[in-house]
Structures are given as structure tokens and as C-alpha cells.
Enzyme design. Structure first.
Site, PDB file in Angstrom:
ATOM      1  N   CYS A   1       4.661 -26.321  82.364  1.00 51.01           N
ATOM      2  CA  CYS A   1       5.900 -26.784  82.971  1.00 51.01           C
ATOM      3  C   CYS A   1       5.908 -28.303  82.920  1.00 51.01           C
ATOM      4  O   CYS A   1       4.887 -28.940  82.721  1.00 51.01           O
ATOM      5  CB  CYS A   1       5.973 -26.317  84.414  1.00 51.01           C
ATOM      6  SG  CYS A   1       5.683 -24.548  84.561  1.00 51.01           S
ATOM      7  N   GLU A  46       8.406 -18.908  64.307  1.00 47.10           N
ATOM      8  CA  GLU A  46       8.705 -19.487  65.624  1.00 47.10           C
ATOM      9  C   GLU A  46      10.112 -20.043  65.706  1.00 47.10           C
ATOM     10  O   GLU A  46      10.701 -20.061  66.782  1.00 47.10           O
ATOM     11  CB  GLU A  46       7.664 -20.527  66.041  1.00 47.10           C
ATOM     12  CG  GLU A  46       7.652 -21.780  65.238  1.00 47.10           C
ATOM     13  CD  GLU A  46       6.584 -22.772  65.716  1.00 47.10           C
ATOM     14  OE1 GLU A  46       6.281 -22.818  66.908  1.00 47.10           O
ATOM     15  OE2 GLU A  46       6.061 -23.519  64.868  1.00 47.10           O
ATOM     16  N   LYS A  52       6.012 -21.578  60.938  1.00 46.52           N
ATOM     17  CA  LYS A  52       7.251 -22.309  61.222  1.00 46.52           C
ATOM     18  C   LYS A  52       8.444 -21.349  61.188  1.00 46.52           C
ATOM     19  O   LYS A  52       9.326 -21.410  62.035  1.00 46.52           O
ATOM     20  CB  LYS A  52       7.477 -23.433  60.199  1.00 46.52           C
ATOM     21  CG  LYS A  52       6.582 -24.641  60.377  1.00 46.52           C
ATOM     22  CD  LYS A  52       7.028 -25.593  61.467  1.00 46.52           C
ATOM     23  CE  LYS A  52       6.176 -25.668  62.659  1.00 46.52           C
ATOM     24  NZ  LYS A  52       4.810 -25.779  62.751  1.00 46.52           N
ATOM     25  N   ASN A 106       2.435 -26.830  87.976  1.00 42.93           N
ATOM     26  CA  ASN A 106       2.236 -26.482  86.569  1.00 42.93           C
ATOM     27  C   ASN A 106       0.866 -25.830  86.474  1.00 42.93           C
ATOM     28  O   ASN A 106      -0.100 -26.379  86.994  1.00 42.93           O
ATOM     29  CB  ASN A 106       2.275 -27.759  85.714  1.00 42.93           C
ATOM     30  CG  ASN A 106       1.872 -27.508  84.280  1.00 42.93           C
ATOM     31  OD1 ASN A 106       2.113 -26.427  83.752  1.00 42.93           O
ATOM     32  ND2 ASN A 106       1.271 -28.507  83.645  1.00 42.93           N
ATOM     33  N   GLY A 107       0.769 -24.668  85.824  1.00 41.23           N
ATOM     34  CA  GLY A 107      -0.534 -24.015  85.670  1.00 41.23           C
ATOM     35  C   GLY A 107      -0.504 -22.614  86.247  1.00 41.23           C
ATOM     36  O   GLY A 107       0.565 -22.028  86.450  1.00 41.23           O
TER      37      GLY A 107
HETATM   38  C1  F6R Z   1       3.496 -24.638  66.148  1.00 43.70           C
HETATM   39  C2  F6R Z   1       2.885 -25.392  67.225  1.00 43.70           C
HETATM   40  C3  F6R Z   1       1.697 -24.802  67.891  1.00 43.70           C
HETATM   41  C4  F6R Z   1       0.700 -25.902  68.276  1.00 43.70           C
HETATM   42  C5  F6R Z   1      -0.429 -25.306  69.129  1.00 43.70           C
HETATM   43  C6  F6R Z   1      -1.455 -26.359  69.516  1.00 43.70           C
HETATM   44  O1  F6R Z   1       4.589 -25.321  65.604  1.00 43.70           O
HETATM   45  O2  F6R Z   1       3.347 -26.445  67.587  1.00 43.70           O
HETATM   46  O3  F6R Z   1       1.091 -23.826  67.126  1.00 43.70           O
HETATM   47  O4  F6R Z   1       0.199 -26.491  67.115  1.00 43.70           O
HETATM   48  O5  F6R Z   1       0.116 -24.743  70.294  1.00 43.70           O
HETATM   49  O6  F6R Z   1      -0.873 -27.372  70.264  1.00 43.70           O
HETATM   50  P1  F6R Z   1      -1.629 -28.758  70.450  1.00 43.70           P
HETATM   51  O7  F6R Z   1      -1.701 -29.414  69.120  1.00 43.70           O
HETATM   52  O8  F6R Z   1      -0.792 -29.540  71.425  1.00 43.70           O
HETATM   53  O9  F6R Z   1      -2.991 -28.432  70.998  1.00 43.70           O
END
Ligand code: F6R
Length: 615
Positions: free
Chosen positions: A2, A491, A488, A102-103
Site C-alpha cells: 500500500c 500482466e 509483459k 502497509n503489510g
Molecule cells: C513485471 C514487474 C515485476 C517486478 C517484480 C520485482 O513487470 O515489474 O515482475 O520485476 O515484482 O520487483 P522489484 O524489482 O521491485 O523487486
């Protein structure tokens, strides 16, 4: 996951909170709410299911009295669906105290049972409301909000950032964090709290990171950070290196479109000052640098897109520095009881630096005595601070939920590190390192060229907007690119998409091919030293013979592919290891354009959040 904002200062809380929530909405967007202590000393709240815009419209239709103390929240649901009741803030029993969270509070059901036995009633299904009720009960003991919060947080299990205010303490916002982010913004006669600096960068670029298990109390003129037991601790100030305009859309149709276009700059900024006279200079490594010659094994941990950057890092670093490297998904890592020694280097990759799965994996590695290095895009993020050293990717703020510019910056940072390690280990000559750095430095200009081809991809995506499934194939470094292309598309466009290593096709997936099936193929250069080009062209022929529609991402001038591809998307010439930095871009654009053609929100796809701070 959040977004959280807190403010004390001038009588403009609502403006600050809504502005901050707008910038944090990428963290969660299924409901939003605010609580304010008004000039008259009342505690007022408003919260609505849906995106922040729903709350904003509601506040326009029916104004809320403003004040100089407030908290605001944008939610990604965990306990309880996205309803008005479950939206934050939640209130204490007497309605004088408001709290946002958040959490996940893992032991919330035990605590709830205790409160129910004490005669408390609940309006929501959330774990957060339990914390609000507990805090209200502790506050009634009369020693102030911060002390009450200290007694509550030591009883909570799990991960949390909590912010609270009480009508009897106007001009005060308190916060606490454990394994979940919280940053302070220092203003002049006003102070801020936020899940990240985006919450307040419009007002101040002076920030203070809060450590694990700490409590912060802000007033308009003071900031106090303590441990959970009230002992003051020192907190370090840092300057935010980007300004509010960097997080604005700046005329682009979406943050994602803007961030895709910023990829040349993201790579250039990540390389800037780190290549000097044909060698890598990484002062970022600090004391870890002297220990690199002892490292005999590397484990890369990351999730999603970052893990695909990690796979590319493996190909490059293994080749250049001749060390065994494994890539593991962070959430699987510690459950496999990995063998870690003081000579193992664990490299975590995370755009946000707050991904809970990766943070937990880093902590596991630290406890096991391994060395840790973080590749991170967010200054002062928890993973960066927990690790022995950090190489920041200077991609700038990534707001769209789907990662784009952070991915290419992560690859650039990993390659820099790989070449540095090769120099430390003497596995590459200075000339070979200089040559590879030359390739890397040329990437920003080549990315500019790739971006110019986007019109054709937009047309393709429009034609294909009814497509129900798309396959992506690649080999060697093309394989992680295929996985990223598929992720990509899933999602953003909610289309079934799979990425395969092209050599694996004949072992099963080729059964999926039927007439008309679109297949993107990431084709290695015909100049590839591993001679994979011919093998991939054969793979293309095999699936074409079964009716597949081939969309080839191939090097400019690759004549061998032309007869077999329905569409060729050309990318500039680059060394084999550097092609992924270019080949991924058309796939990002394709997913974005196809989602746009379907009328979907590309910045905030359904069910997702930018920063996954729950396990
Ligand atoms: C896909 C995407 C996610 C993040 C993953 C890790 O487009 O953005 O798969 O790469 O959740 O997030 P970070 O890099 O913030 O640890």
C-alpha cells in the site's frame, strides 16, 4: 504494497495527502482514504473503494474540513476485499484515533480474539483495524501516542508500516516500521512521512531513512526517531536525486510509454561516471571490493522481471569472470536450504528495493554468512541498506507497475559489475574489458534507434488485439528476453503468453502450435559466436511448417530470416550479450500497445502493485 503518506505543518493537509497518494498509487489502487485533524480539533476521515480518483470525486462532491495534520493511504488488498469498510484509515473504539497500515499482521486473529473477548467490535475484515483498536486501548493509558505505539508494535508479528494520529495530539503523526518501507521528508515548518520519497518530493528533497524496528514522531518543527522502546536512535539524512517532474507523465499517454522512452537515459545514467579510461570504476562497492577476489560462487536472487535481468547477468558474468552463478527466484531461495559460505556472493536485484520476498532472501543470506550486493533503483531502500554494498541503477522513478526502464538499467549494472569482477579475477584482458565497455556505452544510442521503429509495432498490436495466446521463443540470452516479452503481455493485456527456450520446443511445447498461432522469435545475430542463428532459423521453419505466424525480432540486415518470417522487427547490430538490451524494447511496446488497443489501463494493470511488500 500500500502507499502511505503523513503530514504535519500548514493547514493544507488534504492537498499534500492527495498529491502524495497520487504519486504512490502505483503501490496499490483498490481503495484510498484520508484522516485529518481539523483546525477546530476534530478528527475527520473519508475513504472509498476504487482508485484514488473515486475518493477525489467524493471529496469534490462533499468537501472534508481541512487541517494541518493528516494521514493518507492507497490500498492493495490483503485481508478483506476492496470495499469502503476495508479501506484505511481505521479508527480506535472511541473514534479519536486513526491508523493506516502497509503489510500483513500475521498474528492478527489471535489479537482480534483478545479484543473481541474484551467487548470490542469490528467494522472491517482487515488486520489493520485490529492494530487501530489495540493502539486506541494503549493510548488510553495516558503516556502519549509514540509510547502507546511502541507497546503495540512489539506485539505484532509480520511486516508493517503503521502511521497514526490522535485528536488529542494535534500537530503530531507517529509511524513505525518493520520489514516495510517508511521515509521521512524534512520541510521548513512542515514534515512528511511516506512509503517512498515520491510521497513528498514535490515539497522537499531532504529525506531521512528510518531503520528496521523504529518509531518516528513528526511535528511541524521536529523529528524524533527511536527504537520500539523509546530510546532515541540516529537517522541519516540524504538528498533525493530527482525532482517531482521526473515522476510526472510529461505529455505521454501513460507512465509506461514515458518510461519506455526513457530507456536510453536510464542506461546512460547507470553507466555515467562508472567507466573511466576503458575500465569500470565502482566506488559503490566500498569494503566489498577488497573481498571480491575471495568470491568463488555467485547466487543471484530476484523476482519477475528483475529475475530475467539476473538470468542475463548469469550469462555475461559467468562468461567474463569464470565463476559459477545460479539464479534463483527470491521466494524459492531460502526454502531450498541453499549452500552459502563466506565466499558466496549473493546479488539481489530489485527496482523498488522493498520486495518482501527478496528482502527475506537477503536477510537469510546475511545470516548464513554470505556476502551481499544489491542492484537497486530506489535510494535508501531497505534491501540496499541491508546489503554489504549497493550498485544503484539510475533509471529514475519507475511509476508504471510493469517494469521497463529498470530492467535495462539492471542489465547495465550487472554487466558493469561482471566486467569489474573479470578485471579483479584477471579473467579478461584490459583490451577485452574496454571492448565490452565500448559495446555497453553504445547501447543508449542504439536504444534511441529501436524506439524509432515503434510505429510498426503499434500497428501490429492493433491488428492482434483479439489474439488469445502468444508464444515467445529465444535461445541463450534471447531466452530471458522471451520470458520478459511473455510476462509483459500477460500482466498488461491479460493474454495467455508463454516464453520458451527455442531448443525446448521439440520436447513438448511444439504441440501448442496450430495454424495462425502468433510466435515472437528473438533471433540471435548471424554473427553470433555460438552459431545459434542457424539453429533458431531451423526452429522457425519447424513451427512455420505447422502454421505458426512468425514475428521475428532480428538484427538489421539478417537476410536468412526474411523468407520465413511474417514480420521482421529489426534491431541495430550489437554483440551477442548486448542484444537483449535492444530486443526487449519491441516486446515491451507490443504489450503496451496491445493492452491499449484493448482499452486497458497500462500503468495500473488489474490485481498487481508496483512494490510487492508482502510474502
Ligand atoms: C513485471 C514487474 C515485476 C517486478 C517484480 C520485482 O513487470 O515489474 O515482475 O520485476 O515484482 O520487483 P522489484 O524489482 O521491485 O523487486
Amino acid at each position: 504494497m500500500c502507499g502511505i503518506v503523513g503530514y504535519v505543518g500548514r493547514p493544507k493537509s488534504l492537498e499534500v495527502l492527495l498529491g502524495g497518494l497520487g504519486r504512490l498509487e502505483y503501490r496499490g489502487y483498490d481503495s484510498a482514504g484520508v484522516a485529518i485533524i481539523t483546525a477546530g480539533g476534530d478528527l475527520v476521515t473519508r475513504k472509498r473503494a476504487g482508485k484514488l480518483a473515486v475518493l477525489v470525486d467524493d471529496l469534490k462532491a462533499d468537501a472534508l474540513e481541512d487541517g494541518s495534520t493528516g494521514i493518507g493511504h492507497t490500498r492493495w488488498a490483503t485481508h478483506g476485499g476492496p470495499t469502503d469498510q476495508n479501506a484505511h484509515p481505521h479508527l480506535s473504539r472511541d473514534g479519536k484515533l486513526a491508523l493506516i497500515h502497509n503489510g500483513i499482521i500475521e498474528n492478527f486473529s489471535v489479537l482480534k480474539a483478545e479484543l473481541l473477548a474484551d467487548g470490542y467490535t469490528f467494522e472491517s475484515e482487515t488486520d489493520t483495524e485490529v492494530a487501530a483498536k489495540l493502539l486506541g486501548r494503549e493510548y488510553d493509558k495516558g503516556d502519549g501516542l509514540a509510547a502507546a505505539l511502541g507497546r503495540v508494535v512489539v506485539r505484532l508479528e509480520g511486516a508493517f508500516t503503521l502511521l497514526a494520529l490522535h485528536k488529542d495530539e494535534p500537530g503530531v503523526v507517529v509511524g513505525a516500521r518493520r520489514n516495510s518501507p517508511l521515509v521521512i521528508g524534512l520541510g521548513d515548518g512542515e514534515n512528511f512521512l511516506g512509503s517512498d520519497v515520491a510521497a513528498f518530493v514535490e515539497h522537499t528533497r531532504r529525506a531521512v531513512a528510518i531503520g528496521q524496528d523504529q518509531i518516528v514522531t513528526i511535528t511541524p518543527t521536529s523529528v524524533l526517531v527511536t527504537d520500539f522502546f523509546g530510546t532515541e536512535v540516529e537517522a541519516s539524512e540524504f538528498q533525493v536525486s530527482w525532482d517531482a517532474s521526473a515522476a510526472e507523465k510529461g505529455g505521454w499517454s501513460s507512465f509506461m510509454a514515458k518510461e519506455i522512452s526513457e530507456q536510453p537515459e536510464a542506461v546512460a545514467n547507470t553507466l555515467r561516471t562508472r567507466i573511466v579510461d576503458g575500465a569500470v570504476v565502482l566506488p559503490d562497492l566500498g569494503e566489498l571490493d577488497a573481498e571480491l577476489s575471495d568470491v568463488d560462487r555467485i547466487v543471484i536472487i530476484a523476482c519477475g522481471t528483475a529475475s530475467y535481468a539476473g538470468m542475463l547477468g548469469k550469462y555475461a558474468i559467468e562468461k567474463w569472470a569464470r565463476l559459477p552463478i545460479e539464479v534463483q527466484l527470491s521466494h524459492e531461495f531460502r526454502y531450498s536450504e541453499p549452500v552459502l559460505t563466506p565466499t558466496t556472493l549473493v546479488i539481489s536485484i530489485s527496482q523498488s528495493g522493498e520486495t518482501m520476498d527478496t528482502l527475506m532472501a537477503v536477510k537469510y543470506a546475511i545470516e548464513a554468512g554470505a556476502k551481499t550486493l544489491s542492484i537497486c533503483n530506489t535510494q535508501g531502500a531497505t534491501i540496499a541498506r541491508e546489503s554489504d554494498a549497493v550498485i544503484y541503477t539510475h533509471a529514475g522513478p519507475e511509476v508504471a507497475v510493469a517494469s521497463t526502464k529498470a530492467f535495462v538499467a539492471q542489465i547495465a549494472a550487472l554487466y558493469l559489475f561482471g566486467l569489474h569482477l573479470a578485471a579483479v579475477r584477471g579473467t579478461l584482458s584490459p583490451e577485452a574489458i574496454g571492448e565490452a565497455l565500448g559495446e555497453l556505452s553504445a547501447i543508449p544510442a542504439k536504444l534511441e534507434q529501436v524506439l524509432l521503429t515503434s510505429t510498426r509495432i503499434t500497428e501490429l498490436a492493433k491488428w492482434m488485439s483479439d489474439t488469445r495466446a502468444v508464444l515467445f521463443l529465444g535461445r541463450h540470452v534471447g531466452y530471458p528476453v522471451a520470458l520478459e516479452g511473455a510476462l509483459k503481455l500477460k500482466e498488461l493485456a491479460y493474454i495467455h503468453a508463454e516464453g520458451f527456450a527455442a531448443g525446448e520446443l521439440k520436447h513438448g511445447p511444439i504441440a501448442l502450435i496450430e495454424p495462425g498461432q502468433p510466435v515472437f522469435v528473438v533471433v540471435p545475430s548471424p554473427r553470433d559466436p555460438n552459431s545459434l542463428h542457424a539453429k533458431v532459423v531451423s526452429n522457425i521453419q519447424e513451427i512455420r511448417a505447422r502454421g505458426a505466424r512468425i514475428l521475428a525480432v532480428a538484427e538489421q540486415g539478417d537476410a536468412a530470416v526474411l523468407p520465413f518470417a511474417d514480420e521482421v522487427i529489426p534491431i541495430p547490430l550489437a554483440g551477442a550479450l548486448f542484444e537483449p538490451l535492444l530486443a526487449v524494447v519491441p516486446l515491451q511496446i507490443f504489450a503496451m500497445e496491445l493492452a491499449t488497443a484493448k482499452g486497458l489501463d497500462v500503468d495500473q494493470p488489474r490485481n498487481l502493485a508496483k512494490s510487492v511488500t508482502v510474502e
